[in-house]
Design a protein around this motif. Structure first.
Motif, mmCIF file in Angstrom:
data_model
loop_
_atom_site.group_PDB
_atom_site.id
_atom_site.type_symbol
_atom_site.label_atom_id
_atom_site.label_comp_id
_atom_site.label_asym_id
_atom_site.label_seq_id
_atom_site.Cartn_x
_atom_site.Cartn_y
_atom_site.Cartn_z
ATOM 1 N N MET A 120 -2.735 7.566 -1.948
ATOM 2 C CA MET A 120 -1.819 6.442 -1.769
ATOM 3 C C MET A 120 -1.827 5.484 -2.956
ATOM 4 N N THR A 121 -2.999 5.188 -3.496
ATOM 5 C CA THR A 121 -3.041 4.257 -4.631
ATOM 6 C C THR A 121 -2.360 4.857 -5.852
ATOM 7 N N GLY A 126 1.443 3.003 0.929
ATOM 8 C CA GLY A 126 0.863 3.737 2.044
ATOM 9 C C GLY A 126 0.186 2.813 3.034
ATOM 10 N N VAL A 168 -1.101 -0.463 -1.115
ATOM 11 C CA VAL A 168 -1.624 0.217 0.072
ATOM 12 C C VAL A 168 -2.179 -0.823 1.045
#
Length: 275
Positions: A120-121, A126, A168
């Motif tokens: 996600m990062t 996310g 995120v």
């Protein structure tokens, strides 16, 4: 582009209902379970969440097949042996209750979050969601159960600090009484003093999570512990039969656990922070 979700422990109960709701809402939905089963429409992957290598393989599969992960729902859980851990006091239980309630109910969530955060990062967006409960506010089931749920809330809060600026979000969700197939099969009207008529359907939880993941103000909740019933009220989401479930925040003592209150707590302040 389809949104991609992973629900751990999605073969039955809460996880199964969450995954089913996500599928219905158009998510490409992966689920893990020991035997690789899940709801129709989901992509079921076998995974023992006590095996770190097996968990890594799940995330590698998602990355190679879908190329992204937009939502992780940490739901994997294991009951203590004989389920007696929810009736006997802690000193009468074997200490290896720790291995299920903490080793799976907490550690597995951390391991999955590590892998999800890497994907996600890199993508810059996310949502990592922990399935927690009011057992982190008051005694529920057992000492180890409460310890694991409180740790999940703290984990989301501290992850949010380190995720700041990455796009995120990490949150923890307090679910109320859930109308699982097992609970409904008992033929009872209430459980632990709470009405089944006003309890939450597993699919309700999934619809709430799907809506939360798409909330343009999602980042404002980073690190917070939220109540699914209250989020449902905010978003206009109801149970399968059209009824709104009750929040259990009041019976368990009021306001949120994380983030800690920075000013004197009032009923209005608690509602604002947790909804």
């Amino acid at each position: 582009m389809s949104r991609v979700a992973l629900v751990t422990g999605g073969s039955r109960g809460v996880g199964h209902g969450i995954a089913r709701a996500l599928v219905d809402d158009g998510w490409t939905t992966y689920v893990t379970s020991r035997h690789g089963t899940g709801p129709d429409g989901a992509i079921a992957l076998p995974c023992d969440h006590t095996d770190d290598a097996a968990v890594a393989e799940v995330f590698d599969r998602i990355a190679s097949t879908s190329g992204q992960l937009d939502l992780l729902v940490n739901n994997a859980w294991a009951a203590p042996k004989g389920f007696g851990g929810f009736s006997d006091p802690f000193w009468k239980r074997p200490v290896d209750d720790w291995d299920t309630l903490i080793g799976v109910g907490l550690r597995a969530h951390y391991v999955s979050s590590v892998h999800a955060a890497r994907l996600m990062t890199e993508a810059g967006q996310g949502l990592i969601t922990n399935i927690s409960s009011f057992g982190s506010r008051g005694h529920l089931h057992s000492v180890l159960y409460g310890m694991s749920k409180t740790a999940l809330d703290k984990m989301a809060a501290d992850m949010a600090v380190e995720l700041k600026g990455t796009g995120v979000t990490a949150i923890s969700l307090w679910l109320g009484l859930i109308r699982t197939e097992l609970l409904l099969s008992l033929g009872i009207d209430e459980f632990a003093g709470f009405s089944l008529q006003r309890a939450e359907d597993p699919e309700f939880v999934g619809r709430v999570i799907s809506r939360l993941a798409q909330d343009p103000d999602l980042a404002a909740h980073n690190g917070h512990t939220l109540v699914t019933a209250e989020l449902g009220g905010r978003y206009g989401i109801v149970n399968n039969d059209g009824t709104p479930p009750d929040s259990h925040r009041g019976p368990f003592g009021g306001g949120p656990l994380f983030p800690p209150a920075t000013e004197p707590d009032t009923g209005d302040r608690a509602r604002e922070d947790i909804s």
